[in-house]
Design a protein around this motif. Structure first.
Motif, mmCIF file in Angstrom:
data_model
loop_
_atom_site.group_PDB
_atom_site.id
_atom_site.type_symbol
_atom_site.label_atom_id
_atom_site.label_comp_id
_atom_site.label_asym_id
_atom_site.label_seq_id
_atom_site.Cartn_x
_atom_site.Cartn_y
_atom_site.Cartn_z
ATOM 1 N N HIS A 20 25.436 19.198 109.829
ATOM 2 C CA HIS A 20 26.108 18.569 108.852
ATOM 3 C C HIS A 20 27.562 18.417 109.398
ATOM 4 C CE1 HIS A 20 23.527 17.797 105.572
ATOM 5 N NE2 HIS A 20 23.103 19.166 105.565
ATOM 6 N N ALA A 39 31.740 11.469 101.633
ATOM 7 C CA ALA A 39 30.414 11.886 101.042
ATOM 8 C C ALA A 39 29.565 10.733 101.125
ATOM 9 C CB ALA A 39 30.778 12.585 99.866
ATOM 10 N N ILE A 44 25.804 12.726 101.403
ATOM 11 C CA ILE A 44 25.684 14.214 100.725
ATOM 12 C C ILE A 44 26.693 14.146 99.812
ATOM 13 C CG2 ILE A 44 24.983 15.088 103.098
ATOM 14 C CD1 ILE A 44 27.991 16.329 103.433
ATOM 15 N N SER A 45 26.490 15.204 98.959
ATOM 16 C CA SER A 45 27.220 15.580 97.841
ATOM 17 C C SER A 45 28.701 15.960 98.387
ATOM 18 C CB SER A 45 26.709 16.551 96.916
ATOM 19 O OG SER A 45 26.546 17.809 97.506
ATOM 20 N N LEU A 48 28.793 19.703 98.813
ATOM 21 C CA LEU A 48 28.267 20.339 100.158
ATOM 22 C C LEU A 48 29.246 19.894 101.126
ATOM 23 C CD1 LEU A 48 26.108 21.579 101.775
ATOM 24 C CD2 LEU A 48 25.110 19.184 101.691
ATOM 25 N N LEU A 49 29.923 18.596 100.879
ATOM 26 C CA LEU A 49 30.856 18.262 101.983
ATOM 27 C C LEU A 49 31.926 19.070 101.922
ATOM 28 C CD1 LEU A 49 31.969 16.232 104.212
ATOM 29 C CD2 LEU A 49 32.626 14.852 102.175
#
Length: 113
Positions: A20, A39, A44-45, A48-49
């Motif tokens: 990631h 994002a 990705i959310s 999470l980012l």
């Protein structure tokens, strides 16, 4: 990155050891981006980012800047901090010689505690 201490080298390599985070860095090489756009681009959310961006920022690989949009919203932009990492056996050996013992996960040898 110049001469890296062992601890700094471990930090940078550990930070880069995530797919990631590698994707985040790759996306930011095209220019700065704000969190929501990044994002979406990465699929990705934002939560999470943010986790990955904070780790990259702590390692000194990205920087963040707050800016106001035309409608008054605060946008946090991230960009890559220029760096160069050249690893050779000699660089690793020199860095290893400076490693601290804190956080290496090894138990002290028997009879020394």
């Amino acid at each position: 990155m110049g001469d890296l201490s062992g601890d700094r080298l471990v930090e940078v390599l550990a930070t880069l050891a995530s797919p990631h985070r590698l994707r985040v860095l790759a996306a930011l090489t095209g220019g700065r981006a704000y969190v929501s756009q990044l994002a979406r681009d990465l699929g990705i959310s934002r939560a999470l980012l943010q986790v990955h961006l904070k780790k990259l920022e702590r390692a000194g690989l990205v920087t963040a800047h707050l800016e106001l949009s035309g409608d008054g919203k605060a946008l946090k932009y991230y960009e890559v901090t220029p760096f160069s990492l050249h690893l050779t056996p000699d660089v690793v050996a020199a860095a290893a010689a400076t490693l601290s013992t804190a956080g290496d996960g090894d138990a002290p040898p028997k009879g020394t505690s």
